[in-house]
Design a protein around this motif. Structure first.
Motif, mmCIF file in Angstrom:
data_model
loop_
_atom_site.group_PDB
_atom_site.id
_atom_site.type_symbol
_atom_site.label_atom_id
_atom_site.label_comp_id
_atom_site.label_asym_id
_atom_site.label_seq_id
_atom_site.Cartn_x
_atom_site.Cartn_y
_atom_site.Cartn_z
ATOM 1 N N GLY A 1 0.781 -1.228 0.000
ATOM 2 C CA GLY A 1 0.000 0.000 0.000
ATOM 3 C C GLY A 1 0.810 1.274 0.000
ATOM 4 N N VAL A 2 2.153 1.176 -0.079
ATOM 5 C CA VAL A 2 3.009 2.363 -0.034
ATOM 6 C C VAL A 2 3.483 2.711 -1.444
ATOM 7 C CG1 VAL A 2 5.147 3.369 0.872
ATOM 8 C CG2 VAL A 2 3.778 1.830 2.308
ATOM 9 N N THR A 3 3.356 3.984 -1.811
ATOM 10 C CA THR A 3 3.825 4.472 -3.105
ATOM 11 C C THR A 3 4.773 5.645 -2.877
ATOM 12 O OG1 THR A 3 1.767 3.848 -4.203
ATOM 13 C CG2 THR A 3 3.172 5.435 -5.349
ATOM 14 N N TYR A 4 6.002 5.523 -3.372
ATOM 15 C CA TYR A 4 6.961 6.619 -3.291
ATOM 16 C C TYR A 4 6.887 7.421 -4.583
ATOM 17 C CZ TYR A 4 11.381 9.142 -3.356
ATOM 18 O OH TYR A 4 12.332 10.127 -3.458
ATOM 19 N N ARG A 5 6.563 8.698 -4.492
ATOM 20 C CA ARG A 5 6.322 9.535 -5.662
ATOM 21 C C ARG A 5 7.484 10.456 -6.003
ATOM 22 N NH1 ARG A 5 1.235 9.260 -7.496
ATOM 23 N NH2 ARG A 5 -0.320 8.216 -6.172
#
Length: 222
Positions: free
Chosen positions: A55-59
């Protein structure tokens, strides 16, 4: 803000947050260039956790416009800050975008978070090292903890108690999101409080006295 002001706390509790709120997602935006250079092991560890945690997104680094769009689409700003902020612009931007802050009562944060959830921060009076906890963590994790400095167990005892309290607060808010009316009221309040006109008038009052507030011909010091 910057990742050494609470991102490690948030990633540490994220598995428990997802267990309690299975559809929760986390978006992280920051340019890591400086931290990769100064604290490579620590930065690498956080980046690896962001890649592997569900569920983690690094943008990456975000423009002001992209950050505003992300905050508008998010339900909550999670900011478990362990740093004595002088003025935390991120929480102001979040509230102005309708994104509900869940943060920590430390430094100037209570002055700028007019609506949101706050818990008590780490009690620094118990920290015998005399320096910000995140700085000691960075030194230790890069293998540069100097001889004679406080043992990490002291630090981690404080961190564990803090992150447990923050986790409970974040989960409560995610399970009970603010209403549209509450978000709209928060946004209106923070925009009015930190508008250019209000800020300029306040500076004028501090510099010249309340009798000159609002006067366009107020003298400049010097």
């Amino acid at each position: 803000s910057s990742p050494n002001r609470g991102l490690d706390h948030l990633l540490a509790i994220w598995p428990d947050v997802r267990a309690a709120v299975p559809d929760a997602t986390l978006d992280v935006g920051y340019d890591w260039t400086i931290f990769r250079h100064q604290y490579p092991a620590w930065a690498s560890d956080l980046e690896e956790r962001m890649r592997t945690l569900p569920g983690v997104t690094y943008r990456g680094g975000l423009s002001h416009g992209a950050l505003h769009d992300l905050l508008r689409s998010a339900g909550v700003l999670s900011y478990p800050c362990s740093y004595w902020e002088v003025f935390n612009i991120l929480t102001v931007k979040a509230a102005a975008a309708g994104c509900w802050p869940v943060t920590v009562r430390v430094g100037s944060v209570p002055e700028v978070v007019l609506t949101g959830d706050m818990i008590a921060g780490i009690d620094w009076s118990q920290w015998p090292g005399g320096e910000p906890p995140h700085e000691a963590v960075l030194w230790e994790q890069d293998g540069r903890m100097e001889p004679g400095k406080t043992d990490r167990s002291d630090l981690y005892g404080l961190r564990d108690e803090f992150t447990a309290r923050y986790k409970d607060a974040l989960i409560r808010r995610l399970l009970n999101p603010p209403t549209a009316a509450e978000r709209a009221a928060m946004r209106e309040t923070v925009i009015e409080r930190f508008s250019w006109d209000r800020t300029a008038a306040r500076f004028e009052e501090i510099l010249f006295g309340s009798d000159l507030t609002g006067r366009k011909d107020a003298p400049c010091p010097g």
